[in-house]
Scaffold this active site. Structure first.
Site, PDB file in Angstrom:
ATOM      1  N   THR A  74      13.054  -6.873  -9.169  1.00 51.09           N
ATOM      2  CA  THR A  74      12.920  -8.264  -9.963  1.00 51.09           C
ATOM      3  C   THR A  74      11.329  -9.210  -8.724  1.00 51.09           C
ATOM      4  OG1 THR A  74      15.065  -8.900  -9.680  1.00 51.09           O
ATOM      5  CG2 THR A  74      13.476 -11.102  -9.593  1.00 51.09           C
ATOM      6  N   SER A 112      -3.254  -3.763  -0.966  1.00 54.30           N
ATOM      7  CA  SER A 112      -2.521  -4.070   0.180  1.00 54.30           C
ATOM      8  C   SER A 112      -2.943  -5.527   0.305  1.00 54.30           C
ATOM      9  CB  SER A 112      -2.732  -3.788   1.082  1.00 54.30           C
ATOM     10  OG  SER A 112      -0.501  -4.469   1.659  1.00 54.30           O
ATOM     11  N   CYS A 150       0.769   2.568  11.915  1.00 53.17           N
ATOM     12  CA  CYS A 150       1.867   3.393  11.184  1.00 53.17           C
ATOM     13  C   CYS A 150       2.207   4.535  12.301  1.00 53.17           C
ATOM     14  CB  CYS A 150       1.930   3.488  10.431  1.00 53.17           C
ATOM     15  SG  CYS A 150       1.344   2.462   9.434  1.00 53.17           S
ATOM     16  N   GLY A 171       0.656  -1.440   0.058  1.00 53.12           N
ATOM     17  CA  GLY A 171       0.234   0.077  -0.045  1.00 53.12           C
ATOM     18  C   GLY A 171       0.618   1.380   0.627  1.00 53.12           C
TER      19      GLY A 171
HETATM   20  N1  PLP Z   1      -3.038   3.340   3.678  1.00 51.40           N
HETATM   21  C1  PLP Z   1      -4.069   2.642   4.490  1.00 51.40           C
HETATM   22  C2  PLP Z   1      -5.309   3.009   4.196  1.00 51.40           C
HETATM   23  C3  PLP Z   1      -3.550   1.566   5.759  1.00 51.40           C
HETATM   24  O1  PLP Z   1      -4.343   1.681   6.438  1.00 51.40           O
HETATM   25  C4  PLP Z   1      -2.095   1.833   5.158  1.00 51.40           C
HETATM   26  C5  PLP Z   1      -1.216  -0.376   6.077  1.00 51.40           C
HETATM   27  O2  PLP Z   1      -1.447   0.226   7.455  1.00 51.40           O
HETATM   28  C6  PLP Z   1      -1.203   1.050   4.205  1.00 51.40           C
HETATM   29  C7  PLP Z   1      -1.909   2.105   3.870  1.00 51.40           C
HETATM   30  C8  PLP Z   1      -0.035   1.710   4.116  1.00 51.40           C
HETATM   31  O3  PLP Z   1       0.050  -0.303   3.164  1.00 51.40           O
HETATM   32  P1  PLP Z   1       1.351  -1.684   3.160  1.00 51.40           P
HETATM   33  O4  PLP Z   1       1.449  -1.696   5.321  1.00 51.40           O
HETATM   34  O5  PLP Z   1       1.047  -2.897   2.453  1.00 51.40           O
HETATM   35  O6  PLP Z   1       2.396  -0.450   2.846  1.00 51.40           O
END
Ligand code: PLP
Length: 398
Positions: free
Chosen positions: A239, A201, A329, A73
């Site tokens: 890759t 994702s 995050c 993502g």
């Molecule tokens: N976008 C949203 C809404 C998400 O909840 C997250 C992950 O928590 C991401 C993007 C990032 O995705 P990834 O963990 O695959 O990098």
């Protein structure tokens, strides 16, 4: 007796389902070839990637040629925003996103501001829904990109993307949606939504980490952000992650097959949790939409007066219950949640939030155990809070 630990953090990540793990194994050991190689090992690997691309394209109703595999993502979000901004910089410099986007979008927008782009934010209401009238009032002929997540990772709000896309297109801007929390959970038809770009994702839907995809409407101009080899029709070098892509597809296929069944099951767990928590715990606020049909089936997010979210998280962790404070995050940071602040919550409440995100393996017994533990953790922590005692009249002259 409930077995702990209990996992209520599926919005952060999910365990890889058996089907996905099994499908991957063959491409890690037996059919391990590089799809770009001009021999049988390569051809077999390429065939698996093509099948995955065809299958995922079918699920979201796009052409296989409109689907590009990425590392997840974060990369897809980066690519969509940066790639469009750079490709359209001579047309305009105005970017509009929602203030409740994932950090992958917010940080990229901030970086683009430093390059001379202008970033505006859509308004959202108290439940996190984008204010469409406000959006109409801020788009202009300089607007090149309008981006909003399909469903919010913290409070679960499902956004009116179709309407947002119409507003974006009315001024000739590109419309993007981040469907990381929605793909495999809600039925998605990109053509019906009308978006030009969409991020997905794998690890949120019982697939492996480190793999995802970006839908790019055929004909859309976009610059690459990862340059290198000729992979992904020369748009994204590196890759190919064959096993990851195969695992992603298998997880997506299962998620799509069981989508309705899972939504009914998981939302029943969510509703039970919400009902009990609101009835049995004082000074608690449900964040996000009250209408369950407009919030992600797995999401329940609460703020608690007089206590920090982190203290509740640690208490629940001790009781064997895994949850998250704010988004995965941003947890670990002491900043209040940017999502809750955007919804208009005061800073104290934006600090005191806990997200429960349920999954298909959870049970009603786990829900009841968790509400009981939450109840006692909250009352124990409040007993230690002078502010709470003041409110309750136990402290008179402070
Ligand atoms: N976008 C949203 C809404 C998400 O909840 C997250 C992950 O928590 C991401 C993007 C990032 O995705 P990834 O963990 O695959 O990098």
């Amino acid at each position: 007796m409930v077995k702990t630990p209990i996992y209520f953090d599926h919005a952060a990540t999910t365990p890889v389902c058996e089907e996905s793990a099994k499908a991957m194994l063959n491409y890690l050991t037996g059919t391990f070839g590089n799809p770009n190689s001009q021999h049988e090992f390569g051809r077999q690997a390429m065939k698996a990637v093509d099948e995955a691309r065809d299958g995922i394209a079918k699920i979201i109703n796009c052409k296989p040629s409109e689907l590009y595999f990425t590392s997840g993502g974060t990369e897809s979000d980066n690519w969509a925003l940066r790639g469009v901004a750079h490709a359209f910089k001579n047309k305009g410099k105005h970017i509009i996103i929602s203030p409740i986007e994932h950090a992958a979008m917010l940080a990229t927008a901030k970086a683009l501001e430093k390059e001379g782009f202008k970033v505006s934010f859509m308004k959202v209401d108290g439940e996190g829904f984008v204010d469409l009238e406000h959006l109409k009032s801020i788009v202009d002929k300089d607007t090149i990109f309008v981006g909003c997540m399909l469903a919010n990772n913290e409070v679960g709000t499902i956004e009116p993307i179709k309407e947002i896309a119409q507003i974006a297109h009315s001024v000739g801007a590109v419309c993007f949606t981040d469907a990381v929390q929605a793909a495999g959970v809600l039925k998605i038809d990109v053509k019906d939504l009308g978006v030009d770009l969409m991020s997905m994702s794998s690890h949120k839907i019982y697939g492996p980490k480190g793999v995802g995809a970006l839908y790019i409407r055929n004909g859309l101009r976009i610059e690459s952000i990862i340059t290198g080899g000729h992979q992904e029709r020369t748009k994204r070098g590196g890759t190919t992650n064959v096993a990851g892509i195969v695992g992603f597809y298998e997880a997506f296929r299962i998620a799509d097959r069981d989508l309705e069944k899972n939504a009914i099951y998981v939302s029943a767990l969510r509703d039970r949790f919400i009902e009990r928590a609101l009835n049995e715990i004082p000074y608690i606020k449900l964040n996000g939409p009250k209408d369950g049909s407009k919030r992600l089936p797995a999401n329940a997010d609460f703020s608690f007066d007089y206590i920090e979210g982190e203290s509740i998280l640690f208490s629940l962790d001790l009781a064997g219950i895994a949850v998250s404070s704010g988004s995965a995050c941003s947890s670990g940071s002491l900043e209040p949640s940017h999502v809750l602040l955007s919804l208009g919550l005061p800073e104290a409440l934006a600090h005191g939030s806990i997200r429960f995100s349920f999954g298909k393996h959870n049970t009603l017994e786990e829900i009841d155990y968790a509400v009981d533990e939450l109840k006692s953790a909250v009352s124990r922590l409040r007993e230690m809070s002078p502010l709470f005692k003041l409110e309750e009249g136990e402290i008179k002259n402070v």
